[in-house]
Enzyme design. Structure first.
Site, mmCIF file in Angstrom:
data_model
loop_
_atom_site.group_PDB
_atom_site.id
_atom_site.type_symbol
_atom_site.label_atom_id
_atom_site.label_comp_id
_atom_site.label_asym_id
_atom_site.label_seq_id
_atom_site.Cartn_x
_atom_site.Cartn_y
_atom_site.Cartn_z
ATOM 1 N N LYS A 74 0.860 -1.186 0.000
ATOM 2 C CA LYS A 74 0.000 0.000 0.000
ATOM 3 C C LYS A 74 0.894 1.232 0.000
ATOM 4 O O LYS A 74 1.899 1.267 0.716
ATOM 5 C CB LYS A 74 -0.895 -0.013 1.246
ATOM 6 N N SER A 149 -9.683 2.405 2.839
ATOM 7 C CA SER A 149 -8.761 3.078 1.950
ATOM 8 C C SER A 149 -7.806 2.144 1.198
ATOM 9 O O SER A 149 -7.228 2.555 0.192
ATOM 10 C CB SER A 149 -7.926 4.090 2.748
ATOM 11 N N SER A 173 -9.895 0.155 7.166
ATOM 12 C CA SER A 173 -9.312 0.152 5.816
ATOM 13 C C SER A 173 -8.648 -1.136 5.365
ATOM 14 O O SER A 173 -8.281 -1.247 4.191
ATOM 15 C CB SER A 173 -8.309 1.287 5.684
HETATM 16 N N1 GLN Z 1 -13.091 4.966 6.200
HETATM 17 C C1 GLN Z 1 -12.405 5.437 7.359
HETATM 18 C C2 GLN Z 1 -11.940 6.858 7.123
HETATM 19 O O1 GLN Z 1 -12.257 7.395 6.136
HETATM 20 C C3 GLN Z 1 -11.265 4.521 7.720
HETATM 21 C C4 GLN Z 1 -10.029 4.747 6.926
HETATM 22 C C5 GLN Z 1 -8.884 3.900 7.389
HETATM 23 O O2 GLN Z 1 -9.058 2.927 8.108
HETATM 24 N N2 GLN Z 1 -7.699 4.306 7.001
HETATM 25 O O3 GLN Z 1 -11.274 7.424 7.929
#
Ligand code: GLN
Length: 486
Positions: A74, A149, A173
């Site tokens: 990632k 994400s 995420s």
């Molecule tokens: N969807 C969540 C956010 O927008 C989690 C994102 C994540 O875990 N990096 O913050």
């Protein structure tokens, strides 16, 4: 070959039926032909160099179970030799002078880096649409989001562009994109995996973890990924563990907590049916279902969307065009340079979070928002401890719906936030959680969109989670399915 699990590839490498170089070439060719936008940086020469080194190790019989296996990272983990952008224009041309600890650990194990994976900008998002490099497509249905994400990670595994990937989870995420792309992912206990070199979003929540086709593969990856790191001040100092040690344990007598708050209004009926079918499978494997309550679930959304932006507003202050990141070309004075650099470098969602974060931390609002959120965070963690008095693991959906259409919620941040309802509290509590594929949606549109089952454990129970997931994967084949044409 590309449909094989990491475990199977490892056996072939050990038996010298395939070489690391052959594997690297095969995956690079697949990546080149893919139209998913899962990869945002590749460097074929460097990949092949690493593969040649792995082949040398194999020839010398100096192998780990991961030597010669390709992995993609990632783009939140910094890497030498590939760009490290966090999906942001701010870091578009950034080449890190060092590797994140996680990247280094996989290199030490002999893994071969395939490149960098698309993600929401600074890992803020649930759909991958917040990436400066454009959204990744869901390999099961290219008109759908892959989740976020870590959308690039999940799409790459689902499309078999890589047998292993890293991801990060701050509020879901790892689990949510794994669920929406039908792959397996585990977010470890907070502090298990080093955050050194992981571009920070919300430091008290951020946690790296692996994604792959199976729980067994995730266990092998976690073995290399977890461990104490003096360069991360919240790294846990615990003895090394073999996370695959309990895979074979039968599930007879396992108590599975079913939180009633995870099955209420808002949960799509097709997702509910797939999850309930998985729970019945667990009963067949000898487990019993226990009704539990996590009463503060609903509050996890406001609490997370205060704490995470607060931490982000602080972490992202370093991207000012001087210490790090994009610098505006024209400006009047220093203040104007900061202003323009940040205005040009950050996307809308990141700006929104910085504004919210600065607001909730500001004098006069701190007590009402940030402090209050911290107190409720504590109660959310307590909810789980109460529940674990009655059960060994907790199960439920990961996402209230299957993957939605690209663009459907792109202009509606709150709709994205609400879809995080089942993953945020685990992160706020710092607990380990997994997603494993357990079926598909229903109807013309959703029949090819995967559903994931969430498995949540108590602190340090990763080996148990992997065991519980593996036994299900021995009895079912959801994790083996791949999109048409793959
Ligand atoms: N969807 C969540 C956010 O927008 C989690 C994102 C994540 O875990 N990096 O913050």
């Amino acid at each position: 070959m590309h449909t094989k699990t990491l475990k199977e590839l490892s056996a072939l490498l050990h038996a010298k039926q395939v070489s690391a170089s052959e594997l690297a070439k095969l995956y690079l060719a697949r990546i080149r032909q893919s139209d998913l936008n899962a990869f945002i940086d590749i460097n074929e020469e460097l990949t092949l160099q690493q593969a040649a080194q792995a082949d040398q190790r194999i020839a010398n019989n100096d192998m780990t179970p991961l030597t010669g296996i390709p992995i993609a990272h990632k783009d939140i983990f910094v890497t030498r030799g590939w760009r490290s952008t966090a999906g942001s224009k701010m870091l578009m041309n950034y080449i890190s002078p060092f590797d994140a600890t996680v990247v280094e650990q996989f290199r030490t194990a002999g893994m071969v880096t395939l490149g960098k994976l698309n993600c929401d900008e600074f890992a803020m998002g649930s759909s991958n649409e917040n990436s400066f490099f454009g959204p990744t497509k869901n390999p099961w249905d290219k008109t759908a989001i892959p989740g976020g994400s870590s959308g690039g990670s999940a799409a790459a595994i689902a499309a078999r562009l890589a047998p292993a990937a890293t991801a990060t989870d701050t509020g879901g995420s790892i689990r949510q994109p794994a669920s929406l792309c039908g792959v397996t992912g585990i977010k470890p206990t907070y502090g298990r995996v080093s955050r050194f070199g992981m571009i920070a979003f919300a430091s008290s929540l951020d946690q790296g973890g692996p994604m792959a086709q199976s729980a067994e593969d995730c266990g092998l990856l976690l073995n290399a990924m977890a461990g104490f790191d003096a360069r991360d001040s919240t790294s846990l100092e615990r003895p090394a563990e073999d996370f695959t040690r309990d895979l074979a344990n039968p599930l007879q007598g396992l108590k599975i907590g079913i939180p009633r708050e995870y099955f209420g209004a808002g949960l799509a009926s097709d997702v509910e049916q797939a999850v309930r079918a998985a729970l019945r499978e667990y009963e067949k494997l000898g487990a019993t279902l226990v009704d539990i309550s996590l009463p503060k679930t609903e509050l996890s959304i406001p609490v997370y969307y205060v704490i995470a932006p607060a931490e982000a507003s602080s972490n992202l202050s370093r991207f000012d065009g001087v210490r790090y990141g994009h610098r505006a070309k024209e400006y009047k004075d220093l203040a104007d340079m900061y202003r323009k650099s940040r205005a040009e470098g950050f996307g809308d969602e990141v700006k929104r979070r910085i504004l919210v974060g600065a607001y909730v931390l500001s004098h006069g609002y701190y007590d009402a928002y940030y402090l209050q959120a911290q107190k409720i965070r504590r109660l959310i963690a307590q909810d789980f401890q109460n529940a674990f008095q009655q059960c060994d693991v907790i199960m439920g959906p990961v996402s209230p719906t299957v993957a939605w259409d690209l663009g459907a919620k792109a202009d509606d941040p709150v709709a994205n936030y609400l879809a995080d309802i089942f993953t945020l509290s685990t992160s706020l509590a710092g607990l380990p959680g997994m997603s494993i594929p357990c079926g598909f949606g229903q109807g013309d549109k959703n029949a090819k969109r995967p559903v994931g089952l969430q498995i949540i454990g108590n602190y340090f129970d990763e080996a148990k989670l992997l065991n519980v997931a593996h036994q299900y994967q021995l009895a079912t084949d959801w994790h083996r399915r791949a999109p048409d044409g793959v």
